[in-house]
Design an enzyme around this catalytic site. Structure first.
Site, PDB file in Angstrom:
ATOM      1  N   GLN A 313       0.961  -1.073   0.123  1.00  0.00           N
ATOM      2  CA  GLN A 313       0.062   0.146  -0.230  1.00  0.00           C
ATOM      3  C   GLN A 313       0.873   1.195  -0.012  1.00  0.00           C
ATOM      4  O   GLN A 313       1.681   1.197   0.663  1.00  0.00           O
ATOM      5  CB  GLN A 313      -0.942  -0.106   1.133  1.00  0.00           C
ATOM      6  CG  GLN A 313      -1.936   1.109   1.308  1.00  0.00           C
ATOM      7  CD  GLN A 313      -3.090   0.999   2.102  1.00  0.00           C
ATOM      8  OE1 GLN A 313      -3.243  -0.196   2.860  1.00  0.00           O
ATOM      9  NE2 GLN A 313      -4.018   1.755   2.086  1.00  0.00           N
ATOM     10  N   GLY A 315       0.810   5.786  -1.020  1.00  0.00           N
ATOM     11  CA  GLY A 315       0.114   6.921  -0.667  1.00  0.00           C
ATOM     12  C   GLY A 315      -1.067   7.174  -1.667  1.00  0.00           C
ATOM     13  O   GLY A 315      -2.217   7.826  -1.571  1.00  0.00           O
ATOM     14  N   GLY A 317      -2.656   4.613  -3.304  1.00  0.00           N
ATOM     15  CA  GLY A 317      -3.521   3.392  -3.517  1.00  0.00           C
ATOM     16  C   GLY A 317      -2.855   2.036  -3.157  1.00  0.00           C
ATOM     17  O   GLY A 317      -1.793   1.993  -2.370  1.00  0.00           O
ATOM     18  N   ASP A 431      10.565  11.045  -9.477  1.00  0.00           N
ATOM     19  CA  ASP A 431      10.421  10.154  -8.402  1.00  0.00           C
ATOM     20  C   ASP A 431      11.310   9.108  -8.788  1.00  0.00           C
ATOM     21  O   ASP A 431      10.922   8.107  -7.982  1.00  0.00           O
ATOM     22  CB  ASP A 431       9.029   9.930  -8.124  1.00  0.00           C
ATOM     23  CG  ASP A 431       8.680   9.721  -6.556  1.00  0.00           C
ATOM     24  OD1 ASP A 431       9.492  10.180  -5.897  1.00  0.00           O
ATOM     25  OD2 ASP A 431       7.516   9.234  -6.343  1.00  0.00           O
TER      26      ASP A 431
END
Length: 612
Positions: A313, A315, A317, A431
């Protein structure tokens, strides 16, 4: 008139061919010979075609299927799939090959003794199953005894060769500079050689000599279900076939006499039409393979078995494990319904839908069903790089070897270079971090999570951003403050450099839990040691591994230069990672406090919005 007669001739010719299938069993249409498409081998007893023929139409272990390209696929225990080239029902052998050209990749799953088939080489020699051991050796390793070892080219790569040896042999000292990969059991010796096109033969059921050689069909005995029986072509079918053939010849002669020129014109038109159809079909097939599929939310629930197995899990989904209808395992990321404005979903589908690279995670499909959104990726069993490099005791307890870390670093660099230069539009990831680097079953890296990505043209030197994006600790200085320069593809280079240094240190770059305060910020600490000519301070026993660690560190320090203009491009980074450490020079000190224009690295984790 010519057109009508020509089409009549085609209909009659087709009818002749259909009647010629009078050899099919009389127990229903589902057992008639079938094929995946016209140029594929016909499938009849003892084989059966899954989904197109009933279970009773074939013998146990003789299952075939059609893939999404309508090619015939042969299934062997366990989970071994081979493409079918030809089936000889008289000599009772099937010619198969591996679609990827490397059948040796499937050997760990092969259990030929659990099937009714035996291996046969091109020269029709049988090969008894044996046990083998696979080793990875350097190609320039002068100590490897190549009389003991034999090479498998398709498993080998740059700088190494995969060798195999009989498991009952003792290679002794020849293993000194080789590492064992795995053992494979019960494998025919012939399959270990450089072949990809081979035969499998079966002895039962005995249809070839009894029935097929005499032009008869073969099926299970209809009275007691024991053994097989032959069946004949009915005489009335032969008579009808003969009459239709005579009619076809007469009409064909009439058409030929009527207008040879007309037939040639029609033939030319027919060929053009077929060529156009083939071009369209090829385009649609290729486009379908490249374009991600769209699923409904009901499909997502079915694929994940009602969201049964949760993988993780984040941030944006939750990720679940799923299986597609063709037994392909996938990872399904179900996005939070009420978080964000859909930008992450659009970025992922828009970016990954056009990416096809070995070091980038493949987007299999997506779901946009009302408020329900999901992304379907290829499944990567080893999860993220993060769990392997951030070990409990840092670099002293690392799970990956230095050679593997170097391969992973090079793979990530090639993936980022592809995003920057290999696509029609340049894709900036924004990212890059260990959590977003996934590893497949062979620990090959794949870049994932394009939720923060931006697309721009290759000619564009800088991109416009109204707010900073990324993860603290990996964000380039210019993303936080334009005083350092414009935001560009060099921002990904900075993030990659921080990732490289964490791979070397086996820890987060900023770690307040270390015993020595000077080691809190790892990049500055390791630069100081290298600048003074000292060792890295990481426990490494092998000299070759020390060189790898030093090379990764120097490349990482080049990548984290404060100003984008001082950082190399990813193309240059790939070249450096392929070179030896001795060829690299130390970069300028990005932490020099004497230069007032270069502030010290900010350690605060507040991320303020930047207005433009």
């Amino acid at each position: 008139m010519v057109i009508i007669l020509f089409h009549l001739l085609l209909v009659l010719t087709t009818s002749v061919e259909v009647v010629g299938l009078g050899q099919a069993p009389a127990d229903g249409d589902d057992c008639q010979p079938k094929s995946c498409k016209h140029d594929q081998p016909p499938v009849r007893y003892p084989f059966r075609l899954r989904g197109r023929q009933h279970d009773r139409c074939g013998a146990y272990g003789f299952d075939l299927s059609c893939n999404n390209k309508n090619q015939t696929v042969f299934h062997l225990p366990t989970s071994v799939k081979l493409m079918v080239k030809h089936i000889d029902y008289v000599k009772q052998r099937i010619q198969v090959f591996d679609e990827m050209g490397c059948v040796q990749k499937q050997l760990p799953n092969l259990t030929l003794s659990a099937s009714p088939f035996l291996f046969m080489s091109d020269y029709y020699y049988y090969s008894d199953p044996e046990n083998f051991t696979l080793f990875k050796c350097l190609v320039d390793d002068q100590f490897v005894d190549y009389n003991y070892y034999r090479s498998i080219a398709c498993l080998s790569g740059t700088g190494f060769s995969v060798q195999y040896v009989d498991s009952d042999q003792n290679p002794s000292s020849s293993l000194l500079n080789c590492s064992k990969i795995m053992d494979v059991f019960d494998v025919p010796a012939g399959l270990m050689s450089q072949i990809n096109n081979f035969y499998l033969t079966w002895s039962r059921p005995v249809c070839g000599f009894s029935c097929e050689a005499h032009g008869h069909g073969c099926r299970p005995n209809s009275t007691n279900n024991l053994g097989i029986e032959c069946y004949y072509i009915h005489r009335e079918d032969k008579g009808l076939r003969k009459r239709l053939m005579i009619s076809g010849v007469i009409i064909g002669s009439f058409l030929l006499a009527l207008s040879v020129a007309g037939l040639c014109w029609l033939h030319h038109l027919h060929r053009k039409e077929k060529a156009g159809e083939r071009r369209i079909e090829e385009f649609l097939e290729n486009y379908k393979a490249l374009k991600p599929s769209r699923y409904s939310y009901a499909d997502i629930r079915r694929i994940t078995n009602q969201f049964k197995e949760k993988l993780g899990q984040g941030g944006y989904g939750t990720v679940f494990k799923g299986i597609l209808s063709n037994d392909v395992t996938v990872a399904v990321k179900v996005l939070n319904n009420f978080k964000g404005n859909g930008e992450e979903f659009i970025n992922e589908v828009g970016s990954m839908g056009r990416i096809h690279h070995v070091n980038v995670t493949r987007l299999v499909g997506f779901c946009a069903d009302g408020y329900n959104r999901a992304l379907v990726y290829e499944y990567l069993p080893n999860e993220s790089l993060e769990k392997f490099i951030f070990a409990a005791n840092g670099a002293e307890n690392r799970f990956l070897s230095w050679d593997k870390l170097q391969d992973i670093a090079l793979g990530i660099a090639r993936g980022i270079e592809y995003l920057h230069q290999g696509c029609e539009q340049r894709i900036l990831h924004f990212d890059i971090k260990p959590h977003n680097i996934l590893l497949d079953e062979n620990f090959n890296p794949k870049i994932s999570d394009f939720g923060l990505a931006k697309l721009c043209s290759k000619e564009q030197s800088a991109v416009s951003m109204t707010a900073a994006r990324g993860t603290m600790g990996y964000i380039a200085p210019e993303v936080l403050s334009r005083n350092f320069g414009n935001v560009s593809y060099k921002s990904d280079v900075y993030s990659f450099g921080m990732l490289l240094l964490e791979m070397v240190g086996g820890r987060k770059n900023i770690d307040v839990n270390v015993g020595n305060i000077s080691q809190v910020y790892f990049p500055e600490w390791v630069y100081d040691r290298l600048d003074k000519g000292e060792e890295l301070g990481i426990k490494i026993e092998d000299e070759g591994h020390s060189k790898i660690a030093k090379k990764l560190t120097i490349v990482g320090l080049w990548c984290i230069q404060w100003y984008p203009v001082d950082r190399p491009s990813m193309k240059t980074v790939v070249q450096w990672l392929e070179e030896e450490a001795e060829n690299l020079t130390m970069p300028p000190n990005p932490f020099a406090s004497k230069d007032e224009m270069k502030p010290k690295m900010p350690i605060n984790r507040e991320l303020a919005t930047i207005s433009e």
